[in-house]
Design a protein around this motif. Structure first.
Motif, PDB file in Angstrom:
ATOM      1  N   SER A  68       0.815  -1.214   0.000  1.00 30.94           N
ATOM      2  CA  SER A  68       0.000   0.000   0.000  1.00 30.94           C
ATOM      3  C   SER A  68       0.851   1.268   0.000  1.00 30.94           C
ATOM      4  N   GLU A  72      -5.402   6.989   3.081  1.00 31.51           N
ATOM      5  CA  GLU A  72      -6.534   6.422   3.804  1.00 31.51           C
ATOM      6  C   GLU A  72      -6.616   4.896   3.658  1.00 31.51           C
ATOM      7  N   HIS A  73      -6.288   4.400   2.470  1.00 35.00           N
ATOM      8  CA  HIS A  73      -6.322   2.944   2.244  1.00 35.00           C
ATOM      9  C   HIS A  73      -5.329   2.240   3.168  1.00 35.00           C
ATOM     10  N   ARG A  74      -4.154   2.804   3.333  1.00 37.41           N
ATOM     11  CA  ARG A  74      -3.142   2.200   4.209  1.00 37.41           C
ATOM     12  C   ARG A  74      -3.640   2.176   5.649  1.00 37.41           C
ATOM     13  N   HIS A  76      -6.724   2.146   6.662  1.00 35.31           N
ATOM     14  CA  HIS A  76      -7.793   1.146   6.733  1.00 35.31           C
ATOM     15  C   HIS A  76      -7.209  -0.269   6.777  1.00 35.31           C
TER      16      HIS A  76
END
Length: 193
Positions: A68, A72-74, A76
């Protein structure tokens, strides 16, 4: 030119993204099914099969997190991994390690596994307090990845074999049910926090 043979691992390879791993975990938790290299099974599972399922989820989440980018994805993905590790560790320690600690043959292996959990918990705590965009975070994540993969490999190759000699078939099945119940409860509790 000589032909090449590719060897596949004896376990099914699972490559899932975060939401796919979460969906698999939810489906497995809600039912008494589990997936093996021969497909879906609906029979009584053992504690080892239940634990291996969580191990697959942990490996998949770690792989996704390692790939990642900051953002925000990381965050999450890290939260998903943190919850999975905590729920798994708590249920595993309560419903496998305790019984194995009570037998002299399993004392050393169980202590070693508990120590691994403690080391990983410290790394997770460090990741929680470090900026996920920095090099320090990535370095700590790499340490966690190595610790996690080493622990899972050692547990599956050594600890499960030792434990399998200590536990009866009835205990293996009974502990799987208790593990699953506690795992569900811990996941729900951690997700609500």
């Amino acid at each position: 030119m000589a032909s090449r043979r590719f060897c596949h691992p004896p376990w099914p390879t699972l490559t899932l993204g975060g939401s796919e791993a979460k969906d698999l975990a939810a489906r497995a938790i809600e039912t008494s099914i589990f997936v093996t290299s021969r497909g879906i099974r609906h029979m009584s599972e053992t504690i080892f099969e239940a634990l291996r399922e969580s191990h697959k989820i942990q490996r998949s989440l770690m792989r996704s997190l390692m790939l990642s980018d900051p953002g925000e994805h990381r965050v999450h993905m890290f939260t998903e991994l943190r919850i999975e590790l905590a729920a798994h560790e708590a249920a595993e320690e309560r419903y496998l390690y305790v019984d194995i600690l009570m037998d002299d043959r399993g004392l050393h292996s169980a202590r070693d596994a508990l120590s691994d959990h403690h080391k990983m918990d410290k790394l997770v705590e460090k990741l929680q307090t470090t900026d996920h965009k920095g090099r320090g975070w990535t370095s700590t994540l790499q340490k966690l990845s190595k610790a996690l993969h080493d622990h899972l490999r050692e547990e599956e190759k050594i600890f499960f074999q030792v434990s399998g000699k200590i536990l009866s078939e009835t205990q293996k099945t009974s502990l799987a049910k208790k593990y699953r119940k506690n795992y569900r409860e811990m996941r729900a509790k951690l997700m609500a926090a």
